[in-house]
Design a protein around this motif. Structure first.
Motif, PDB file in Angstrom:
ATOM      1  N   ASP A 111       9.485  -3.191   0.460  1.00  0.00           N
ATOM      2  CA  ASP A 111       8.685  -3.382  -0.745  1.00  0.00           C
ATOM      3  C   ASP A 111       9.423  -2.772  -1.938  1.00  0.00           C
ATOM      4  O   ASP A 111      10.419  -2.061  -1.774  1.00  0.00           O
ATOM      5  CB  ASP A 111       7.303  -2.728  -0.577  1.00  0.00           C
ATOM      6  CG  ASP A 111       7.393  -1.223  -0.398  1.00  0.00           C
ATOM      7  OD1 ASP A 111       7.804  -0.533  -1.351  1.00  0.00           O
ATOM      8  OD2 ASP A 111       7.066  -0.728   0.709  1.00  0.00           O
ATOM      9  N   GLY A 141       7.945  -0.741  -4.109  1.00  0.00           N
ATOM     10  CA  GLY A 141       6.994   0.261  -4.577  1.00  0.00           C
ATOM     11  C   GLY A 141       7.645   1.567  -5.008  1.00  0.00           C
ATOM     12  O   GLY A 141       8.862   1.658  -5.200  1.00  0.00           O
ATOM     13  N   ARG A 142       6.826   2.579  -5.048  1.00  0.00           N
ATOM     14  CA  ARG A 142       7.278   3.856  -5.594  1.00  0.00           C
ATOM     15  C   ARG A 142       8.130   4.661  -4.625  1.00  0.00           C
ATOM     16  O   ARG A 142       8.817   5.589  -5.014  1.00  0.00           O
ATOM     17  CB  ARG A 142       6.076   4.715  -6.007  1.00  0.00           C
ATOM     18  CG  ARG A 142       5.196   5.126  -4.852  1.00  0.00           C
ATOM     19  CD  ARG A 142       4.051   5.967  -5.318  1.00  0.00           C
ATOM     20  NE  ARG A 142       3.237   6.456  -4.211  1.00  0.00           N
ATOM     21  CZ  ARG A 142       2.189   7.258  -4.374  1.00  0.00           C
ATOM     22  NH1 ARG A 142       1.845   7.658  -5.582  1.00  0.00           N
ATOM     23  NH2 ARG A 142       1.491   7.664  -3.321  1.00  0.00           N
ATOM     24  N   SER A 155       2.101   2.341  -1.421  1.00  0.00           N
ATOM     25  CA  SER A 155       3.368   1.954  -2.060  1.00  0.00           C
ATOM     26  C   SER A 155       3.237   1.628  -3.548  1.00  0.00           C
ATOM     27  O   SER A 155       4.198   1.787  -4.299  1.00  0.00           O
ATOM     28  CB  SER A 155       3.961   0.744  -1.329  1.00  0.00           C
ATOM     29  OG  SER A 155       3.182  -0.414  -1.600  1.00  0.00           O
ATOM     30  N   GLU A 156       2.054   1.125  -3.986  1.00  0.00           N
ATOM     31  CA  GLU A 156       1.875   0.653  -5.354  1.00  0.00           C
ATOM     32  C   GLU A 156       2.910  -0.419  -5.694  1.00  0.00           C
ATOM     33  O   GLU A 156       3.385  -0.547  -6.831  1.00  0.00           O
ATOM     34  CB  GLU A 156       1.960   1.811  -6.354  1.00  0.00           C
ATOM     35  CG  GLU A 156       0.894   2.880  -6.139  1.00  0.00           C
ATOM     36  CD  GLU A 156       0.990   4.017  -7.142  1.00  0.00           C
ATOM     37  OE1 GLU A 156       1.845   3.915  -8.060  1.00  0.00           O
ATOM     38  OE2 GLU A 156       0.227   4.993  -7.016  1.00  0.00           O
ATOM     39  N   ALA A 157       3.267  -1.233  -4.698  1.00  0.00           N
ATOM     40  CA  ALA A 157       4.274  -2.274  -4.883  1.00  0.00           C
ATOM     41  C   ALA A 157       3.657  -3.521  -5.501  1.00  0.00           C
ATOM     42  O   ALA A 157       2.435  -3.729  -5.465  1.00  0.00           O
ATOM     43  CB  ALA A 157       4.927  -2.611  -3.541  1.00  0.00           C
TER      44      ALA A 157
END
Length: 642
Positions: free
Chosen positions: A594, A596-597, A572-574
């Motif tokens: 989240d 994220g992306r 997710s890169e959250a």
């Protein structure tokens, strides 16, 4: 379900070789019988001819009655002329006949006589060696694994002490088989390898064919049917080249059982039908019983229950007629299990009781749980019959009563009937509760077995193989490869510990609340989130923690949430994530989201495990909704009917 013919042929050939029988030029049976008729029983040539006739009667004619009668005469003749090697041979012949008839206890009596005679008269080490091998085989058939090891090791010691040539592979193979049955698979492998080496060293094509068949059995015991199939097929090819019918039967039966394990029963039927055609020509009752049993199991696999019932009953009839006790127990149990699959619990219960009469007290204790399960299901029908009988008895008494006491007796009978009805209803409710508990326990056992097999079995196999490789790698001076193997073993061991911990946590009734699940998930997620710098929070509605959760729901809820957390952390890169637990209108809601992306939900992806998560949600009677878009984060909502 193997016939065991090949093992018997191998042992018989070994001992006969020690007595210079198998090495003689083959003679027609009529010629040998003519010799016995025209000569007087006064020397070893006569007993040698008797031994050859017995061999022909047992292995080519299957005429066990004549062979046994001639073997008794051979004991008397050989004893009278002090031909002690032939006395040993005569006792061996009687043992082989009992062995072929599956009377292994009686075979052991005669095998012991061969050893006693050989030792008393100080016969050659080769004869004593052969007697020990046969005794070890008898212990093998009786399931005496410790005695197999002890006796076979004695045989190997004699072989090595006197440097007997050619070496024989039988004791090594028996030791390997006993170690497999004792669960010591790695210890068994060197003995099997040594047996194979000896077979090939001797250039014994028949022995190699037999050993290929036994390797197939070995891999069947390891639950590796594909490898077992390779060896059984190799054995069948060699047996056909040599026109070795008994080995063909054993190999065909092995292939049929491989197909059973591979869930290819229709193919297995074709192979066992070939075995039956060979057996019906030879009229071998033990082989027919075994093959009928195998065919019945293959039809059960295909749910062709009427055909399976026919062949189970044929196998049972032959086993009863010939007193094949082990086969009779096995096929009776198989038929009982088939009836239980068809919910014919009354028939299954009757057959289970019949089986219990055939087995010893130890086995009876082991099968008691099966009997109790059938009793619980059959009890309802039995109680209803008892109530009907009591009502009929009450009616007869009522007809015989004097009319002047009709009213009083009618009230009394009504009270009795109400009491009986109350007792019957109470008993029925108790039995139903007991049945439900038994079913739940059975489902729990199946689930644990499935989880252990799927998640632990393959990893343990990997550890076992890597452990076996380490010594070889050390010997080859490959430290880097050794280090990688040890690291892999370490990683697999930790994985097993985690899986077992999850299984134990899932089945622990102390965890049957939502609060325990929330705490478990928080403990799992928090370190992962921190490692990625994700701000993580868990929110739940007040009072929701005490909500009871069944084991099935608990397991699936935990696994879905765990998969979602793993995906969130990995992809997710959250910077922020939340897990919410809510309860609304008899529905439990779990939301994981989240910032994220995100990802495009219309594009198929295997890495998120979406299909597996949705399948688990449906198994709980709920549904899973995943909302996401590129650059807008992800929201996963799980709804379960509580």
């Amino acid at each position: 379900m193997k016939t065991g013919y090949v093992r018997l042929v191998c042992l018989g050939t070994l001992l006969m070789g020690s007595l210079n029988v198998s090495g003689q030029t083959a003679q027609p049976l009529d010629s040998l019988l003519g010799y016995l008729t025209t000569h007087r029983p006064t020397d070893s040539a006569y007993t040698l001819a008797m031994d050859k006739v017995i061999y022909e009667l047992v292995y080519k004619k299957a005429d066990y009655v004549r062979a046994d009668s001639l073997s008794r005469q051979m004991v008397d003749v050989a004893t009278r002329i002090n031909d002690w090697p032939r006395v040993v041979g005569a006792h061996r012949n009687r043992a082989m006949i009992s062995y072929m008839k599956a009377d292994y206890e009686q075979a052991m009596v005669y095998f012991q006589r061969t050893l006693t005679t050989a030792e008393q008269h100080k016969l050659s080490p080769r004869i004593i060696y052969g007697a020990l091998c046969n005794i070890a085989s008898g212990h093998d058939k009786l399931g005496h694994n410790e005695q197999v090891l002890q006796t076979a090791l004695q045989a190997i010691a004699i072989q090595e002490q006197f440097k007997l040539k050619p070496r024989a592979p039988i004791p090594h193979r028996l030791i390997g088989g006993a170690l497999v049955k004792m669960g010591k698979l790695q210890q068994a492998i060197p003995y099997y390898r040594e047996a194979e080496t000896i077979f090939r060293e001797n250039g014994d094509k028949r022995g190699i064919a037999i050993f290929e068949n036994q390797l197939g059995d070995f891999y069947q015991d390891l639950k590796q049917p594909q490898q077992a199939l390779t060896h059984h097929q190799a054995s069948l090819k060699l047996a056909r080249d040599m026109q070795f019918d008994l080995l063909q039967v054993d190999a065909l039966d092995g292939i049929a059982n491989d197909m059973h394990l591979l869930n290819r029963p229709a193919e297995g039927v074709k192979y066992i039908e070939q075995a039956l055609r060979l057996l019906e020509k030879q009229q071998q009752p033990l082989g027919l019983s075994t093959s009928y049993g195998t065919l019945a199991q293959l039809y059960v696999d295909q749910q062709a229950y009427p055909k399976a019932e026919i062949y189970y009953k044929k196998a049972i009839a032959i086993a009863e007629k010939n007193n094949y006790k082990d086969d009779l127990k096995r096929y009776t149990q198989g038929l009982a299990d088939m009836y239980a699959q068809q919910t014919n619990y009354q028939q299954a219960y009757v057959l289970q009781l019949q089986k219990n009469k055939l087995i010893d007290s130890t086995t009876t204790v082991r099968t008691n749980a099966e009997v109790q399960r059938l009793i619980a299901r059959y009890e309802t029908e039995k109680k209803e019959q008892q109530i009907k009988l009591l009502r009929q008895q009450a009616q007869l008494r009522d007809d015989e009563l004097d009319r002047r006491r009709f009213q009083t007796n009618a009230l009394l009978i009504g009270g009795v009937l109400l009491l009986l009805l109350g007792v019957a209803v109470t008993a029925w409710l108790l039995n139903r509760a007991r049945l439900r508990r038994l079913q739940e326990a059975q489902q729990l056992r199946k689930r644990i077995a499935h989880d252990l097999h799927d998640e632990v079995g393959s990893t343990l196999s990997s550890i076992s193989l890597l452990s076996g490789m380490v010594n070889d790698l050390i010997a080859q001076n490959r430290p880097e490869t050794v280090e990688r193997a040890i690291n892999k073993i370490n990683t697999d061991a930790r994985q097993i510990l985690e899986v077992i911990d999850e299984i134990i946590w899932t089945i622990n009734p102390g965890n049957d609340s939502l609060q325990r699940i929330i705490l478990r998930l928080q403990e799992y997620a928090q370190p992962l989130m921190e490692s990625k710098g994700i701000q993580f929070s868990v929110i739940s509605d007040p009072g929701l923690e005490s909500l009871p959760i069944s084991m099935d729901v608990r397991q699936n809820l935990y696994l879905i949430s765990k998969e979602a957390i793993n995906n969130l952390v990995k992809y997710s890169e959250a910077t922020k994530a939340t897990m919410r637990f809510g309860h609304d209108k008899e529905q439990l809601k779990v939301i994981i989201e989240d910032n994220g992306r995100g990802f495009d939900t219309d594009k198929p992806s295997q890495r998120t495990g979406q299909s597996s998560m949705k399948q688990r949600a449906r198994a709980m009677g709920g549904f899973l909704d995943i909302q996401s878009a590129t650059g807008r984060g992800t929201k996963l909502e799980l709804v379960i009917n509580s």
